[in-house]
Scaffold this active site. Sequence first.
Site, PDB file in Angstrom:
ATOM      1  N   GLU A 297      38.289 154.862 143.762  1.00 18.65           N
ATOM      2  CA  GLU A 297      37.927 154.411 143.281  1.00 18.65           C
ATOM      3  C   GLU A 297      36.445 154.076 143.950  1.00 18.65           C
ATOM      4  O   GLU A 297      36.136 154.716 145.245  1.00 18.65           O
ATOM      5  CB  GLU A 297      37.891 152.785 143.685  1.00 18.65           C
ATOM      6  CG  GLU A 297      37.544 151.838 143.724  1.00 18.65           C
ATOM      7  CD  GLU A 297      37.943 150.547 144.737  1.00 18.65           C
ATOM      8  OE1 GLU A 297      37.898 149.085 143.983  1.00 18.65           O
ATOM      9  OE2 GLU A 297      38.278 150.170 145.466  1.00 18.65           O
ATOM     10  N   LYS A 360      39.633 147.988 135.488  1.00 18.67           N
ATOM     11  CA  LYS A 360      40.653 146.742 136.112  1.00 18.67           C
ATOM     12  C   LYS A 360      40.527 145.919 135.991  1.00 18.67           C
ATOM     13  O   LYS A 360      39.926 145.226 135.311  1.00 18.67           O
ATOM     14  CB  LYS A 360      39.619 146.864 137.626  1.00 18.67           C
ATOM     15  CG  LYS A 360      40.669 145.798 138.633  1.00 18.67           C
ATOM     16  CD  LYS A 360      39.342 146.010 140.096  1.00 18.67           C
ATOM     17  CE  LYS A 360      40.694 145.459 141.264  1.00 18.67           C
ATOM     18  NZ  LYS A 360      39.528 145.704 142.274  1.00 18.67           N
ATOM     19  N   CYS A 411      42.349 149.202 143.772  1.00 16.63           N
ATOM     20  CA  CYS A 411      41.999 148.782 145.266  1.00 16.63           C
ATOM     21  C   CYS A 411      43.198 147.876 145.442  1.00 16.63           C
ATOM     22  O   CYS A 411      44.528 147.488 145.464  1.00 16.63           O
ATOM     23  CB  CYS A 411      40.303 147.817 145.249  1.00 16.63           C
ATOM     24  SG  CYS A 411      40.437 147.734 147.100  1.00 16.63           S
TER      25      CYS A 411
END
Length: 540
Positions: A297, A360, A411
């Site tokens: 990321e 995301k 994440c």
Amino acid sequence: MTTLDRDETQAPAAPPNPAAAAGRPLPLRVAAPMAVAAGLALLLAFPPYGVWPLAPVGVALLAAAAHRRRLRAGAGVGFLTGVALFAPLLAWTNLHTGYLPWALLSLLQAGYLALLGAATAWVSPLADRGRWQWPALTGLLWVGQEALRDRTPFGGFPWGRLAFTQDDSPLLRLAALGGAPLVTFAVALAGGLLVTAVWRGWAARRAARPEWWLAVAVPAAVAVAVGAVSLLTPVAAAGGGKAVTVAIVQGNVPRLGLDFNAQRQAVLNNHVDATLELAARVASGAQRQPDLVVWPENSSDIDPLRNPTAGARISQAADAIRAPILVGAVLLGPGPGQVRNAGILWRPDTGADMAQLYTKRHPVPFAEYVPLRDVARMVSDQVDLIRSDFVPGSTPGVVRAGPAVLGDVICFEVAYDEVVRDTVTGGAQLLVVQTNNATFNAAEARQQLAMVRLRAVEHGRPALMASTVGVSGFVAPDGRVSDATGFNTREVVVRQLRLDSGRTLATRLGWWPEVALAGLAVAALAGAGVLRRRQRVVPG
């Protein structure tokens, strides 16, 4: 007959006192330190400490502290446990953002343990009525509390689940049967068994109650059964499909902190240069040719779809390594003032594959977007540091990279059950967690890696975590970690993995184990309410 004798003879018998019959709670001077000790025991069970047997101890201490208390007092001891756990567990959130976000987040999470403490106090009559029920009640209430905390507010924050303490424990195997909720239930059940065994005053009443042996035999049988199931649950040490060679590039950043991307070009260059060095080792025969390269990321916070220079550098790396690269990028749009946190596949020769792009789905509130911005600004004007809100994607992170179908999550998404599972039911053969720990520390990275280990076992998939600064590494389907990198270093690790397309029972069942356990928790709360109402009715 004296007056005293007559009064004693004629005085009516005192009505039964349910509270006295059930016994008293522990003195507050004992319960309060126990509640703090419970939080500290739970803290030490999490990485980076990793003393996983302390998790049931923490559960037992809180259960004992809250037992038989009034609801407000039960909430109070639960809150003490929550603060003792979450304030140090989430200390990495204050490294670069100040104390206010850390304090607010810690207190919010502690509030859920306050609810757990109140619920534990509420069901005390059920535990006293049948001591063998106490372990199950403890396990159910923990699952119910986590189910609520994982979803509220603003999509929840599942950090600090009991299941995430068990990355080195035999109980981790239970994830293959019922996911994180079943592991949490087993840990809390073990804590309930412990408190049942040592609760004061119980031994003194055994002789008066012929069924006392049930309170020992039933929990003991349950403990043996849970242990046997966890040890006998089959987990694969490696996938059973074709072999692929995967490289993780951890390019590092110029400096840690919120301004890690102030030199966005330098961060991108770090990952390009590390990949070019890998290509040189492959060309010399010193390293195996990878089939796939994973960047973390934020490896390109310059939108490579709009910035020709950034796109050219990524293409240079992909062409040199002769393998597709999964790039973690920040993309502008779709609207003005909006951005996307994305994983995009970059192929050699052809560049960005727009058909294989994952956005995301679960941006972090107050970190990647600000809900209720006007209200939040009244608390702190620091929210305006987030100038552009990240918009969520709408489809699971299934990326078809050619040599493998990837289940990409970004994440904190690894903490959310359904986000990971959706990639597996969508066909993912390899779980990939792209993350950026440059604004945190090694403790946060290791806590995140523990979640990756659980997901690998839960879905029977090889997995990897790719971080800008560490910790990066590979995880086998049985939860073992290989080639873990250091923190705040530039490293490249390459490993051959065997893919898997099968489905574990946990994958097939999805959220139903949690629904069933949380539903039983609600039923226990209702049952305790009925019992309390009956106890208030004293015959005249």
